[in-house]
Design an enzyme around this catalytic site. Structure first.
Site, mmCIF file in Angstrom:
data_model
loop_
_atom_site.group_PDB
_atom_site.id
_atom_site.type_symbol
_atom_site.label_atom_id
_atom_site.label_comp_id
_atom_site.label_asym_id
_atom_site.label_seq_id
_atom_site.Cartn_x
_atom_site.Cartn_y
_atom_site.Cartn_z
ATOM 1 N N ALA A 237 80.620 65.403 37.451
ATOM 2 C CA ALA A 237 80.660 65.709 36.020
ATOM 3 C C ALA A 237 81.697 64.849 35.301
ATOM 4 O O ALA A 237 81.407 64.284 34.237
ATOM 5 C CB ALA A 237 80.962 67.195 35.809
ATOM 6 N N GLU A 238 82.889 64.730 35.861
ATOM 7 C CA GLU A 238 83.913 63.914 35.198
ATOM 8 C C GLU A 238 83.509 62.453 35.181
ATOM 9 O O GLU A 238 83.731 61.744 34.203
ATOM 10 C CB GLU A 238 85.282 64.069 35.853
ATOM 11 N N SER A 239 82.872 61.996 36.233
ATOM 12 C CA SER A 239 82.430 60.602 36.287
ATOM 13 C C SER A 239 81.389 60.304 35.215
ATOM 14 O O SER A 239 81.500 59.307 34.485
ATOM 15 C CB SER A 239 81.860 60.283 37.670
#
Length: 141
Positions: free
Chosen positions: A62-64
């Protein structure tokens, strides 16, 4: 000359070499004017000891994808993007197949951005809902 969508995604994925994205086999698979989608295989290397997807691997996906989205929709000649907060609500377990993370903007400000990231499986079942805040900071010249 402008790159085709396929060429641009290949360029984005090439930028992931020797990073966490490559380690987790995360690849960009689609994008549009206001979204970006990446996928990650669910294999034993991203499992918890009991054989299901680790929430930390989901958060890394998700952060990527959210950071990538902020990055490609920002003037990277003059600014760099950093994640400043992520939340993740894990709703369903999965032990194999792929998960897909689709990042869309809730707020696209000059300095801060807020992204909604929905993580689904191959059958479009909701696995996790994540929120990512990013910040765009001026590069020092």
């Amino acid at each position: 000359m402008q790159l085709s969508k396929k060429e641009y995604m290949a360029k984005l994925n090439e930028a992931s070499k020797n990073t966490l994205l490559e380690t987790l086999s995360i690849e960009i698979v689609d994008y549009g004017d206001d979204f970006l989608v990446a996928r990650m295989p669910v294999t034993p290397k991203v499992h918890q000891p009991d054989g299901v997807l680790h929430g930390g691997a989901t958060a890394a996906l998700a952060e990527s994808v959210g950071s990538f989205a902020s990055h490609i929709f920002t003037d990277i000649e003059n600014y760099f993007v950093r994640g400043i907060e992520i939340t993740a609500n894990h709703l369903k377990s999965i032990s194999e197949g792929f998960i897909y993370a689709k990042a869309t903007f809730l707020h696209k400000g000059r300095t801060t951005q807020l992204l909604d990231i929905r993580v689904t499986d191959d059958a479009d079942n909701l696995i996790s809902i994540c929120r990512l805040s990013t910040i765009s900071l001026p590069k020092k010249k």
